[in-house]
Write an enzyme that holds these catalytic residues in place. Structure first.
Site, mmCIF file in Angstrom:
data_model
loop_
_atom_site.group_PDB
_atom_site.id
_atom_site.type_symbol
_atom_site.label_atom_id
_atom_site.label_comp_id
_atom_site.label_asym_id
_atom_site.label_seq_id
_atom_site.Cartn_x
_atom_site.Cartn_y
_atom_site.Cartn_z
ATOM 1 N N LYS A 1 -4.197 0.198 19.690
ATOM 2 C CA LYS A 1 -3.434 0.984 18.729
ATOM 3 C C LYS A 1 -4.268 1.601 17.609
ATOM 4 C CE LYS A 1 0.081 1.642 19.412
ATOM 5 N NZ LYS A 1 1.055 2.285 20.341
HETATM 6 N N1 PMP Z 1 -0.105 -4.089 24.359
HETATM 7 C C1 PMP Z 1 -0.019 -4.393 23.054
HETATM 8 C C2 PMP Z 1 -0.457 -5.747 22.617
HETATM 9 C C3 PMP Z 1 0.471 -3.458 22.129
HETATM 10 O O1 PMP Z 1 0.562 -3.779 20.834
HETATM 11 C C4 PMP Z 1 0.887 -2.185 22.611
HETATM 12 C C5 PMP Z 1 1.423 -1.182 21.635
HETATM 13 N N2 PMP Z 1 2.781 -1.230 21.394
HETATM 14 C C6 PMP Z 1 0.813 -1.910 23.976
HETATM 15 C C7 PMP Z 1 0.287 -2.888 24.816
HETATM 16 C C8 PMP Z 1 1.343 -0.636 24.587
HETATM 17 O O2 PMP Z 1 0.699 0.551 24.229
HETATM 18 P P1 PMP Z 1 1.506 1.893 24.076
HETATM 19 O O3 PMP Z 1 2.223 1.832 22.761
HETATM 20 O O4 PMP Z 1 0.468 2.970 24.096
HETATM 21 O O5 PMP Z 1 2.475 2.032 25.198
#
Ligand code: PMP
Length: 334
Positions: A44
């Protein structure tokens, strides 16, 4: 003169890690993008930097301005670090059930933290809706501007993954990538990487790994937003279709039980020395399913979103796992 490297320069360009055991298991070369190596410890950081740079370019933020976001943790950590580095303030609205480690870290980094009850998305007190209201209020008061980062449908989220994560995967795999799969929180990673790879190789397969409790598996298979079960993985799984996913077709979907995902997390730590969190376990389980579906000899990439250290009280706590009837290895209980 040495390069004047600063925090934003540390974000991205993470290694593409070869995952030995699952590669040997499937006969495919499976790689994980080591996003836990970003300065804020997760994928993130890229979203945080992308959203802030886009707001600056649009004239919505001036030095001293405020960034508000509803997040269970990782986006908040990334936004707070980037805000500190670039001279902004950060207000983070988080649900009370976010992991203790993430809440503590947000406080330590200096975010203004607003903890709200964990209620369904349909409730107007959900942390995402609360963040929108808080941002609107601050925008009226702040002389230097206030923005709602709105990572679920801010185009800058998908775009930064297209420009960086996806491009890096293409370059690091030397164009050999046949399939990419990951879970969805906001969908920025999945959609942005899909855009970047499909633009370079039309036939690349894009997959969704969906945890229990998320409605996307059902949505992509029969058009209905329906969820069952639950998962301890944080940051992934949604009950609505985030704006980031608009227009995205996926070629493969796999629903993953925590029982299947957690052993990948523990084996990766014990046998390859890599510590990751629960969403990475869901992603690896998805990559294994995709490898089995495609057959040996393919190159498949997924994402190692953050580190296991962020989940000591859950994922690495035998008592917590035992209470939920989840599997944990013998060595953890010793
Ligand atoms: N894994 C974790 C630990 C996260 O914090 C996030 C972000 N929400 C994601 C996966 C997924 O990423 P995205 O928001 O790009 O779908």
């Amino acid at each position: 003169m040495p390069a004047k490297c600063q925090l934003p320069d540390l974000i991205g360009n993470t290694p593409l890690l070869y995952l030995r055991q699952v590669s040997e298991l499937t006969g495919c070369a499976i790689y994980g993008k080591a996003e836990f190596m970003n300065p804020g410890g997760s994928v993130k950081d890229r979203t945080a930097l992308g959203i802030i740079r886009a707001a600056e370019a649009a004239g919505e933020l001036q030095p001293g301005g405020v960034i508000v976001e509803g997040t269970a943790g990782n986006t908040g950590i990334g936004l707070t670090l980037v805000a500190n580095a670039l001279g902004y303030e950060c207000v983070i609205v988080a649900p009370q059930n976010a992991s203790r480690e993430k809440i503590q870290q947000l406080e330590m980094l200096g975010a203004e933290l607003l903890l709200v009850p964990s209620v369904p998305y349909s409730d107007s007190h959900h942390y995402i809706h609360t963040a929108q209201r808080v941002a609107a209020g601050r925008a009226r008061e702040e002389a230097h501007g206030a923005i709602w980062a709105r990572q679920f449908d801010n185009p800058a989220n998908r775009q930064v993954h297209r420009d960086t994560t996806g491009r890096e995967i293409w370059e690091q795999s030397e164009g050999t990538v046949d399939g990419f799969i990951c879970a969805v929180g906001t969908g920025g990673t999945l959609a942005g990487v899909a855009d970047a790879l499909r633009e370079r190789k039309r036939e690349v397969r894009i997959g969704l790994a969906d945890p229990m409790g998320s409605a996307l598996y059902s949505y992509y298979n029969n058009g209905e937003l329906r969820a069952a079960g639950e998962s301890i993985a944080e940051g992934i799984g949604v009950s609505f279709v985030p704006g980031n996913l608009s227009g995205l077709n996926v070629d493969f979907t796999h629903q993953v039980e925590d029982d299947d995902a957690l052993p990948y997390v523990y084996d990766l730590l014990k046998d390859e020395g890599i510590s990751v969190g629960g969403s990475s376990g869901i992603n690896i389980a998805g990559a294994v399913a995709m490898a089995r579906d495609m057959g040996p000899g393919h190159t498949i990439v997924t994402v190692l979103c953050d580190s296991g250290a962020r989940y000591a009280s859950k994922l690495f706590n035998p008592e917590y796992l035992w209470k939920r009837k989840l599997p944990y290895p013998q060595w953890m209980a010793e």
